[in-house]
Each structure stands twice: as C-alpha cells, then as structure tokens.
Scaffold this motif. Structure first.
Motif, short mmCIF file in Angstrom:
data_model
loop_
_atom_site.label_atom_id
_atom_site.label_comp_id
_atom_site.label_asym_id
_atom_site.label_seq_id
_atom_site.Cartn_x
_atom_site.Cartn_y
_atom_site.Cartn_z
N VAL A 411 -3.79 2.34 -2.40
CA VAL A 411 -3.81 1.75 -3.74
C VAL A 411 -2.78 2.46 -4.62
O VAL A 411 -2.00 1.82 -5.33
CB VAL A 411 -5.22 1.85 -4.35
N VAL A 412 -2.78 3.78 -4.56
CA VAL A 412 -1.85 4.57 -5.38
C VAL A 412 -0.41 4.35 -4.92
O VAL A 412 0.48 4.01 -5.71
CB VAL A 412 -2.22 6.06 -5.33
N ASN A 413 -0.16 4.54 -3.62
CA ASN A 413 1.22 4.47 -3.12
C ASN A 413 1.80 3.06 -3.16
O ASN A 413 2.95 2.87 -3.57
CB ASN A 413 1.28 5.01 -1.69
N ASN A 414 1.01 2.06 -2.74
CA ASN A 414 1.54 0.71 -2.60
C ASN A 414 1.50 -0.09 -3.90
O ASN A 414 2.42 -0.84 -4.20
CB ASN A 414 0.76 -0.05 -1.52
N TYR A 415 0.41 0.06 -4.67
CA TYR A 415 0.23 -0.76 -5.85
C TYR A 415 0.69 -0.07 -7.14
O TYR A 415 1.31 -0.71 -7.99
CB TYR A 415 -1.24 -1.16 -6.00
N LEU A 416 0.37 1.22 -7.31
CA LEU A 416 0.72 1.90 -8.55
C LEU A 416 2.13 2.49 -8.51
O LEU A 416 2.91 2.32 -9.45
CB LEU A 416 -0.30 3.00 -8.85
N LEU A 417 2.45 3.18 -7.43
CA LEU A 417 3.80 3.76 -7.32
C LEU A 417 4.82 2.74 -6.80
O LEU A 417 6.02 2.93 -6.96
CB LEU A 417 3.77 4.97 -6.38
N GLY A 418 4.32 1.66 -6.19
CA GLY A 418 5.23 0.61 -5.72
C GLY A 418 6.14 1.06 -4.60
O GLY A 418 7.26 0.55 -4.45
N LYS A 419 5.69 2.02 -3.79
CA LYS A 419 6.52 2.52 -2.71
C LYS A 419 6.65 1.50 -1.59
O LYS A 419 5.74 0.71 -1.35
CB LYS A 419 5.93 3.82 -2.15
N ASP A 420 7.79 1.53 -0.89
CA ASP A 420 7.96 0.69 0.29
C ASP A 420 7.02 1.18 1.38
O ASP A 420 6.73 2.37 1.49
CB ASP A 420 9.41 0.74 0.78
N TYR A 421 6.54 0.24 2.19
CA TYR A 421 5.66 0.61 3.28
C TYR A 421 6.40 1.48 4.29
O TYR A 421 7.52 1.16 4.70
CB TYR A 421 5.13 -0.65 3.98
N PHE A 422 5.73 2.54 4.71
CA PHE A 422 6.33 3.47 5.67
C PHE A 422 5.97 3.01 7.08
O PHE A 422 4.81 2.72 7.37
CB PHE A 422 5.80 4.88 5.43
N PRO A 423 6.95 2.92 8.00
CA PRO A 423 6.64 2.48 9.37
C PRO A 423 5.90 3.56 10.15
O PRO A 423 6.40 4.68 10.30
CB PRO A 423 8.03 2.20 9.97
N PHE A 424 4.71 3.25 10.63
CA PHE A 424 3.89 4.21 11.36
C PHE A 424 3.11 3.44 12.43
O PHE A 424 2.29 2.58 12.11
CB PHE A 424 2.95 4.93 10.40
#
Length: 588
Positions: A411-424
C-alpha cells in the motif's frame, strides 16, 4: 537540507503537535474506558461473531470482577507515556522507553530525523505494544475458548497494524517528501496502480510482465507424460548418465502452482534433485473450474496421488517411489499412506518427505481464525454457485497472516509512494493464484482444521475405508520452518507423535517458502537436527545441533541409501507436451 528547501515537508511546530497528540491520547483513553465500562455492563453474549470484537464482552466481564490487572496495565502504560513525553520535551528522544523498539516499517532515516515523526513513531510503537500484550494478558485471564482467544488476538493485531502512521499520507515523512518533490506525481502514479489492481481483482506485488512461465520461471527441461482432469504429470530430463533405481514423485500444494520448486535455475529444488541422480516427477494440478465441482478427498487421493504413483511405477518399472508432499499436499499424502497401509499396498511408497505439512491441526496457528461459520458459509455459497473457491480470495487470506509485509508494505510503496513494481520471481509466483474445488476446500477446513478428524483413528474414510495415520510405517523425513506462519513448526512436529515408522525431523530457518526453497549455494538460513525425537518441539530444539546453510544435503544423505542401485538414465517417452505443460499456464 535547509528549512526553505521545497523538498522538505511543511510541518506544524513540534510543541503544537505534541500538545495535539496529548489531547488525542487523552481522548483515546476516555473512549477505551467508556467502552470497557459499557461492555462490562452487558451479558457476555458476543454481537460480532468472527470479527474484531469477538471475546471483548468476556474480557470486559472479567475486568468488572477483577479490575486490578487492567489498572496495573493502564498505570504502567501511562508511566511509560509520561517518560516518552519527558524524553521529547527535554530533547532526549533516545531515552524514551520506546526508543529501542525495532520495527522495519520505520527504518528510514526520516522517521528519526524530524522530532514530530520520531514522536509519531515511538508513541505508536509504545501504544501498539501495550494493546497487543495487554489484550493477550487479559484474554489469558478469561475462560474463553482457545480458538476465540486466538481470533481476538489476530483481529486486534490486524487493527493495530492498520493504524500504523506509516500507512497514511499525512503521517509518513517519506510519502510527504515524495509528494513535495514530485508535485504529487507519486499519488497519481499510485492511483493508476490501485485502479489496475482493482481491475485485476487483487493487489499486485511485483512486475508481472517481467516473468513468464516456461520462459524464465519453471524452465527445468522435461515432458508431460500423463494427464487427467486433475493434474499433469511432468517427468524431468536426466542430467546424469545413471540414476537411482527408485524415482522421486513430488506433490506440490494445489492451492499454488508447482513451480515454487522450480523458480530460477539457481533456486530450483527440482533441477537440484535431478542433478543428484534422481528421476524426478512432479504433479502440476489443474486450476479448478466447474468441471471439478465434485472433487473431494477421495478425488485427490484416488485420481490424484494414487494415480500419479501408479503412473510413475509404470513408466520407470521401479518397485516403489519416493514421495514428497508440500503443505496441504503433504496432509493428503498422509491420508494416502494410511489408505495404502489399510489396503496392504504401502510397499509402493519407499519413503515420504513432508515439506511444512500438518496432519494434526490442534496447534495449526492463525489460519484457524478463518475457520468460522461466516467463512464456511461463503465457501459453501461458492460451491453452489461456481463449484470452486476463487484463488484470489485465498491469496488475500494468506497475505493477512503477514499483513505488514504482504499488504501494508505494498500500500505504501505502490499506492502512496507510486513506485514502479519491482521484478521478483517469488512474488510473481505468490501472485499466480489458483482456484480450488469448493466442495473439497469446505470439507478440508471442516474435517481437518475445525474438527481435526485426520488425527483421530477412523475419523476419516478414503474410498469407504476408515484410515488411521498412526499405522503409517513408511520411512518419513519431516521438514518444518522455524518462522512458518502457515504451518507452525509446533504443528508440523505433531507428525512424530502419530506415524509409527522411522522418522527424521529437521527444523529449517525462515518460513513456509524460504525455509523450503533454500539452495546450498545460497548459504542462507541454518537448520537444526536432533537424532532423537523428544515428545515436544521444545525438547527437540533444546537438544538440537545447528548447521550452517541449506538442509537439502541432509535430505539427500537420508534419501540416497534408500534409493536402490544405479540404472541407466530414464528419458521421458510417450510425451504429451513439453514441460512446464499447459495446466500451470492457466491464470485467473
């Protein structure tokens, strides 16, 4: 960074903020006291079955009879709160009673650099610790059923985790900084991510376009050599000139895709097992649809595991096969072994290995929280409507067991910070959910998790034959994860109290996935062995020897002497299609 730097979030004065927080804390205390007083005056009936408030009426009733414990807890909490205030008021935040509490949600420097956010962090950690420990202590003093206590503590933790200041825009300094620096572009990007996730019906955890089954995951060479409506059977191509006489058949859980055991070449247990000179087969389960609405335990034992065993013996000409059952497939393997024993056919399985599997569900952990009438009714409705349980629903359930890592973190990384998804790759597999036959899922939860019938002699029948897992004499290797939140090590250890044959128990570092998928080359996660099998896991640990790195070499050292002589390598014949096959590529 200077005070005029536009990247620095504009904040209220620390004194003003502390005063406001003091007011909020005081109001919170009044609300809690009023809630307790109100609930204590009610009869101990629970108006919220299955939810956050289950058990609170009973706790409130116990407090009314013996309020000293609550007063003691409250006094200690406010004493520590006063110390926290004093530490910040004097400029010595490091002296606060919450300063030493470690939590990776607040690991970023911004949380300690600015006093306002340091206060937010420490006051939250202090309060949340008191809520969780206090609820546990108060629940212990009631006569609540253990399952109700577990449910109360689980939902209380979910509630506390959700309230973390790290989860919200205005109370997370990293999000405020990103919003200031980007002019709000992070929030727009986050909204795009959220809308995409809503469209997909699930929260994405990784860049799913970076992976493709058969291209860069599930790539060990092999062939599909048999299939029915329930599974495809994959035989892997040998990489040694000779192989052991006894082959290996792997049953992965049908609630996930099999390629957790065949991620990248470096992480693949399957590729490693082939390199040890084993003829390796794996079952790739069908993603359930309406055609499997009739599936039950009999289906997964008969059409599933016993059919696969028979086919492996037919293909190899071997007198028996080694087997591995992972998680729920290990539970079903125990039922299969008991059935084979009851029908005199147990010699067809030379050994059985259990990866994080349970057969006695008395100590099954937090998943039992979801085995209540409300959830069972939902599954029953799905059985009537579609014939299967949506895998995305189950994935959310498993994610809730580690909500900070698998929900709020994203929620924090994807929605609030708007970071690109990390490939894992591991998160790609985790997101590749599978549907499960709802009728089988419902009986699994009722008969095993709720009623624990597999642990009772004759409690369950297979093909009309009552089975007893205590009669199983197949040599067994039992692996558990020290930090497993899905199949707790204590619960897995119960296998040793039931089986009657030779057993080796091993405790691996880490949890349900990383504790299993731990290749020797990685040199991660130690493991513990004990040549004795004490009555309890605690006894096992007390007398255990710690070993560095992966447990896989210990397993092959146990398996090899039971694998017969060497024969010429077996190449797959009667090929249907190349591995990884078509069943595993079906997505929902």
């Amino acid at each position: 960074m200077t005070a005029t730097d536009p990247a620095e979030p504009t904040l209220p004065a620390p004194a003003e903020t502390l005063q406001r927080w003091g007011q909020l804390l005081g109001e919170s205390q009044k609300l809690m006291m009023a809630f307790m007083a109100r609930e204590a005056s009610k009869p101990p009936a629970n108006p919220y079955p299955g939810g956050l408030f289950e058990g609170w009426a009973e706790i409130a009733g116990a407090l009314a009879k013996n309020p000293a414990k609550f007063v003691e807890l409250q006094t200690k909490y406010w004493t520590d709160t006063a110390k926290l205030w004093q530490a910040f008021a004097t400029g010595h935040a490091e002296d606060s009673p919450a300063a030493a509490i470690k939590d990776k949600r607040f690991a970023a420097e911004d949380w300690s650099k600015l006093p306002v956010f340091d206060f937010l962090r420490q006051s939250y950690l202090l309060t949340s610790n008191y809520i969780l420990s206090g609820t546990a202590g108060l629940a212990a003093d009631t006569e609540l059923d253990e399952e109700v206590k577990a449910k109360l503590l689980f939902h209380t933790k979910q509630f506390v985790d959700a309230l973390s200041p790290s989860n919200y825009l205005l109370t997370n300094p990293q999000v405020l900084k990103a919003t200031t620096e980007s002019g709000g572009a992070n929030l727009v990007k986050g909204l795009e991510h959220m809308l995409d996730d809503i469209k997909a019906g699930r929260m994405k955890l990784t860049d799913e376009d970076a992976f493709e089954v058969g291209r860069n995951v599930a790539i060990t060479p092999g062939k599909v050599v048999f299939q029915n409506r329930l599974f495809q059977l994959i035989q892997y191509s040998p990489t040694t000139a000779q192989v052991f006489e006894i082959p290996l058949l792997i049953f992965p859980p049908w609630i996930n895709k099999y390629y957790i055991l065949d991620l990248t070449a470096e992480k693949s247990f399957i590729r490693w097992a082939v390199a040890q000179g084993l003829t390796v087969f794996v079952v790739s389960w069908k993603n359930a649809d309406a055609s499997l609405a009739d599936a039950t335990l009999d289906t997964y034992v008969g059409e599933g595991q016993m059919t696969a065993i028979s086919k492996v013996l037919d293909i190899t000409g071997a007198p028996a096969t080694h087997t591995i059952g992972y998680c729920v497939a290990g539970t079903t393997l125990a039922a299969t072994l008991a059935y084979l024993k009851a029908t005199g056919a147990d010699a067809t399985v030379r050994t059985a290995t259990f990866f994080t599997a349970q057969v006695d569900f008395e100590h099954a952990g937090d998943l039992k929280v979801f085995v209540d009438e409300e959830n069972l009714e939902k599954i029953e409705a799905a059985a009537a409507e579609t014939g299967f349980t949506d895998g995305r629903t189950m994935a959310t359930t498993f994610n809730l067991l580690r909500s900070n890592d698998l929900i709020w973190n994203y929620v924090v990384n994807n929605y609030l910070l708007g970071k690109d998804y990390f490939p894992f790759d591991l998160l790609y597999w985790n997101s590749d959910a599978t549907n499960v036959p709802a009728k089988w899922h419902l009986t699994y939860l009722k008969d095993l998790y709720r009623d624990n019938l597999l642990a009772k002699p004759g409690g369950i029948s297979v093909a009309g034959v009552p089975i007893d897992i205590d009669t199983v004499t197949t040599p067994s290797y039992i692996q558990a994860g020290k930090e497993d939140h899905i199949a707790p090590a204590k619960s897995v250890y119960e296998i040793t109290r039931h089986f009657s044959g030779p057993m080796r128990f091993l405790l691996a570092g880490s949890g349900h996935i990383a504790g299993v998928v731990n290749p020797p080359a990685a040199m991660k996660y130690n493991h513990w062995t004990n040549e004795k099998l004490p009555a309890t896991l605690e006894g096992f640990v007390a007398g255990a020897t710690e070993h560095k790195g992966s447990w896989w070499p210990d397993w092959i050292a146990w398996l090899a002497p039971q694998s017969g002589g060497k024969v010429a390598a077996r190449v797959p014949v009667n090929v249907i299609e190349d591995a990884p096959g078509s069943y595993v590529k079906e997505r929902i």
